[in-house]
Design a protein around this motif. Structure first.
Motif, PDB file in Angstrom:
ATOM      1  N   SER A 487      30.102  47.340  39.778  1.00 41.83           N
ATOM      2  CA  SER A 487      29.838  46.296  40.766  1.00 41.83           C
ATOM      3  C   SER A 487      29.331  45.020  40.115  1.00 41.83           C
ATOM      4  O   SER A 487      29.050  44.962  38.915  1.00 41.83           O
ATOM      5  N   CYS A 544      33.092  48.586  46.117  1.00 42.16           N
ATOM      6  CA  CYS A 544      31.940  48.867  45.258  1.00 42.16           C
ATOM      7  C   CYS A 544      30.791  47.912  45.570  1.00 42.16           C
ATOM      8  O   CYS A 544      29.635  48.333  45.691  1.00 42.16           O
ATOM      9  N   ASN A 545      31.103  46.636  45.714  1.00 45.75           N
ATOM     10  CA  ASN A 545      30.064  45.653  46.009  1.00 45.75           C
ATOM     11  C   ASN A 545      29.425  45.884  47.372  1.00 45.75           C
ATOM     12  O   ASN A 545      28.221  45.694  47.549  1.00 45.75           O
TER      13      ASN A 545
END
Length: 564
Positions: A487, A544-545
Motif C-alpha cells: 500500500s 490495498c489502500n
C-alpha cells in the motif's frame, strides 16, 4: 589581502608510512574517470550554485577566496574565474598577479585533467589582457596538484564550491583510506569519499564562508552520514537544499541521485527547499534569487538528534510523523526484518540443489530475485551451502567428507575473498551466517532496489539470497501484512527515509522497513482483517489502500496522500 603561499603537504614528514600512502595517491592520480569518481557538471547547474553561494560578478570578488577541492576539467573553476574577470572589468580594475593570486585555489589529483584545465585558464587570462609573467604566477598559485584530503592551506576561504568525487571505500587503497580515517572524524561505517570532502571543506570556511556542493545526498539519511549530520547541524547552517533527483544535472548518468547543499559557517536557521528544478538557465537564475532571498520558498528545520534528515514540509511528512506518534514500529508490532545470505563467492557456494554433491543437511534451497515472476516464486532449482552448525560455529570438514571435497575443488576462489583472508582458519565460511530455520519459516521477501514495493510470500520453502530483505512474524498474519507493504503507507515511509537511486528507484532496506508503523495484530478489528485478506487475493493497489486506510483510521486527506 595578505599574500601567502599555499602549502601542498604530501611529504614524508607529514605522512607516516609515506611510501604506501604516496604510492596510493599516485595510483589514483593516473586512474580513469570511473576509478576517480569523476562526474562532470552542466554549466547551468554550476552557475546556479555560484549564484546560491553569492559568488557573483556584481561583488568585489578580488576580496574573496574561492576553493574548488577537486576541479577535474574546471567545471566550477572556469566559470568562477570568468566571474572574477567580469567583476574586475565592472570595477575598472586591471587583473594582476599581485591582486589575484590569493583569490582562487583549485586542487586536482589527476594529472591529465589538471593540464587541460591549466590550458583553458591560461586562455581566459590571455583574453583578459593579463601579462604573460602574471599568468604563470597565477597558474602556479591557483592550481595545486595533489590529494585534497592530504593538502593543507595557509588560509581559509569565503567560498568552497564543486562536485566532490564519489568513490566507495573499497575502491581506495588500504593505506590511503587508513590515512583518511586518521584525519577525518566523519569517515564512519561505509562512508563514501565525498563525506570527508565535505568535512574538510567546511573546516576551511572563513567566518560566514559558504560551501556549495552538488553530490549524492545519501549522507543525509544513511547510517554512515551520522557524524557528518552531527557536524553540520551542530556547527553550521544548512541554508539551502535542492533535490536534483531525476534532473539532467550532469553530462553523464549517475547511480546515486544528487542534491545541491549550501552550508554556511554561521548560526543555524531554517533551510530553504526546492525540488527537481528544470535545468534551464533562466529558471535556475530565478530560483536562486528565490532561495537566497527567501521569497516564496519552502523551509524545513534540521535537528541535531542523530536521526536521518527529512527535508520536506509536505503533507506526506506530516502523515508519517502522525503515524510514528500513534503506532508502534514494525518490529515493536511483532515482526522481524532480516537480510538474505551473502557468500562472497556465489559461483562456489551456490549451485543446482539436486546435483550439489554434499551432505543433505549442508545445503538449503535458495530463492533469488531471478526466481520471481509476476510476484510469485518460480524456483530455478538453486541451493546454497550452509557451513555453520546450529550454534553458529563452522562445521568440521572431517565430519563432512562430501562437503570437504566440494570446497577443496573451489578452494582458490573461496580463499581469495576478504572474509577468508581475515580469518584463514575459517576460510570456508560465508560472509553472513546461515540460519537454516529461516528457510522453513513463512516470510515476506522484498527486493532491495525497486521503483515500487515488490512483496513476495514464501510459505517456508526457501532461504533468501542477499538481494532480498525478509520479514517474519509470530504475531501478524503475513498475508495481511503483505497488503500493508504493497500500500501507499509503506511507500510514504520508504520515500521519507530512503534515498533515490538510478532509475528513480527506492532502497527497501531493513533500516527503512523498520521505520514503518503498524498496529498490533491483536487490536485489528475483524472487519478490517477481512478487508486485508480480501485485498491480498487481488493485490489491486486501490483495494490495498482502502483496506489499509481503515486499518490506520486515515482521514479523507490522508487517504488521498497514500493514493498518490
Amino acid at each position: 589581502m595578505r599574500a601567502t603561499k599555499p602549502k601542498v603537504q604530501i611529504a614524508q614528514a607529514l605522512l607516516p608510512g609515506f611510501s604506501l600512502v604516496g604510492s596510493a595517491v599516485e595510483q589514483l592520480a593516473e586512474s580513469g574517470t570511473d576509478d576517480r569518481g569523476a562526474i562532470f557538471t552542466r554549466r547551468e547547474v554550476v552557475d546556479f550554485i555560484l549564484d546560491l553561494v553569492g559568488y557573483s560578478s556584481n561583488s568585489k570578488l578580488q576580496n574573496m577566496r574561492l576553493l574548488e577541492p577537486s576541479f577535474g576539467e574546471g567545471d566550477f573553476l572556469i566559470p568562477a574565474i570568468q566571474r572574477l574577470m567580469d567583476s574586475l572589468r565592472t570595477q575598472g580594475i586591471l587583473p594582476t598577479a599581485e591582486l589575484l593570486k590569493e583569490s582562487i585555489r583549485g586542487v586536482e589529483l589527476h594529472t591529465e585533467s589538471l593540464n587541460k584545465t591549466k590550458a583553458k585558464i591560461s586562455e581566459i587570462l590571455k583574453s583578459n589582457s593579463v601579462p604573460a609573467p602574471d599568468i604563470k604566477i597565477l597558474l602556479d598559485a591557483w592550481l595545486v596538484r595533489g590529494d585534497f584530503l592530504l593538502t593543507q592551506f595557509d588560509h581559509t576561504f569565503t567560498h568552497v564550491v564543486g562536485n566532490p568525487p564519489y568513490i566507495r571505500q573499497e575502491s581506495i587503497p588500504s593505506a590511503l583510506i587508513a590515512e583518511y580515517r586518521r584525519r577525518f572524524e566523519t569517515i564512519y561505517d561505509r562512508a563514501d569519499i565525498y563525506v570527508p570532502f565535505i568535512e574538510y571543506s567546511l573546516k576551511l570556511l572563513s567566518d560566514k564562508g559558504v560551501l556549495g556542493f552538488i553530490c549524492a545526498d545519501r549522507w543525509m539519511k544513511n547510517r554512515y552520514g551520522g557524524p557528518l549530520r552531527k557536524l553540520v547541524s551542530g556547527q553550521f547552517h544548512l541554508r539551502t537544499y535542492v533535490d536534483m533527483v531525476g534532473t539532467s544535472a550532469f553530462h553523464s548518468e549517475v547511480i546515486a541521485y544528487p542534491a545541491i547543499t549550501i552550508i554556511a559557517n554561521e548560526p543555524t536557521g531554517p533551510t530553504y527547499l526546492a525540488k527537481r528544478p528544470e535545468i534551464e538557465a533562466s529558471v535556475l537564475k530565478d530560483l536562486a534569487h528565490s532561495l537566497t532571498k527567501g521569497v516564496d520558498a519552502r523551509t524545513a528545520t534540521i535537528k541535531d538528534d542523530g536521526m536521518p534528515w527529512t527535508l520536506d514540509d509536505s503533507e506526506t511528512l506530516s502523515l508519517v510523523q502522525r503515524l510514528e506518534k500513534d503506532f508502534p514500529s514494525l518490529e515493536e508490532a511483532g515482526c522481524k526484518v532480516g537480510i538474505g545470505v551473502a557468500t562472497g563467492a556465489d559461483g562456489a557456494f551456490i549451485a543446482p540443489f539436486e546435483t550439489l554433491d554434499i551432505e543433505a543437511d549442508r545445503k538449503l534451497p535458495l530463492v533469488t530475485t531471478k526466481d520471481i515472476k509476476a510476484g510469485k516464486i518460480e524456483w530455478r532449482g538453486l541451493g546454497v551451502i550452509n557451513p555453520f552448525d546450529d550454534d553458529g560455529k563452522l562445521v568440521s570438514l572431517s565430519e563432512y567428507p562430501k562437503l570437504s571435497a566440494y570446497l577443496k575443488q573451489h578452494e582458490s576462489v573461496i580463499k581469495n575473498r576478504h572474509v577468508a583472508k581475515k580469518n584463514p582458519n575459517g576460510w570456508y565460511r560465508t560472509i553472513d551466517r546461515v540460519y537454516p530455520e529461516i528457510a522453513k519459516k513463512a516470510k515476506l521477501l522484498i527486493p532491495d532496489i525497486k521503483q515500487e514495493a515488490s512483496v513476495i510470500y514464501d510459505k517456508g520453502e526457501f532461504y533468501p539470497h542477499h538481494n532480498f530483505y525478509y520479514i517474519t512474524s509470530e504475531g501478524w498474519n503475513l498475508q495481511a501484512l503483505k497488503v500493508v507493504l504493497l500500500s501507499g503507507i509503506a511507500r510514504i515511509f520508504i520515500e521519507t527515509y530512503s534515498t533515490r537511486m538510478h532509475g528513480d528507484c527506492l532502497r527497501f532496506q531493513a533500516q527503512y522497513l523498520r521505520r514503518i508503523r503498524l498496529p498490533l495484530w491483536s487490536t485489528v478489528p475483524a472487519d478490517v482483517r477481512k478487508a486485508l485478506m480480501n485485498a491480498v487475493k487481488t493485490e489491486d493497489p486501490k483495494e490495498c489502500n482502502e483496506a489499509v486506510s481503515a486499518l490506520y483510521s486515515l482521514s479523507p486527506a490522508e487517504r488521498a496522500i497514500i493514493a498518490k
